[in-house]
Design a protein around this motif. Structure first.
Motif: not given
Length: 81
Positions: A25, A29, A51, A53, A67, A71, A81
């Protein structure tokens, strides 16, 4: 898979899955920020960008949390998320 799962690379080195996902990630980025700078001439910082995801809705909550943690290690920001 969980935050303590270790994966073995071809060279025999063991790394935590969470770290591998975080490194991936971070790479994405950094490449995104670099591409924006190259095309616009404007240099944005990580905190200047929202950001997002996207993960499949059918993922278990534990996979989504995995995740999220990966992140957060990259950006040190709250992730939705």
């Amino acid at each position: 898979m969980n935050r303590d799962t270790c994966l073995k690379a071809r060279n025999g080195k063991h790394l935590r899955a969470l770290d591998i996902f975080s490194y991936s990630l971070k790479y994405l980025k950094d490449k995104a920020l670099e591409q924006v700078w190259r095309t616009s001439g404007v240099e944005y910082k990580t905190d200047d960008v929202l950001w997002v995801i996207a993960v499949p809705a059918i993922w278990k909550q534990s996979a989504k949390q995995f995740m999220r943690e990966a992140a957060c290690k990259v950006c040190n920001i709250h992730v939705w998320i």
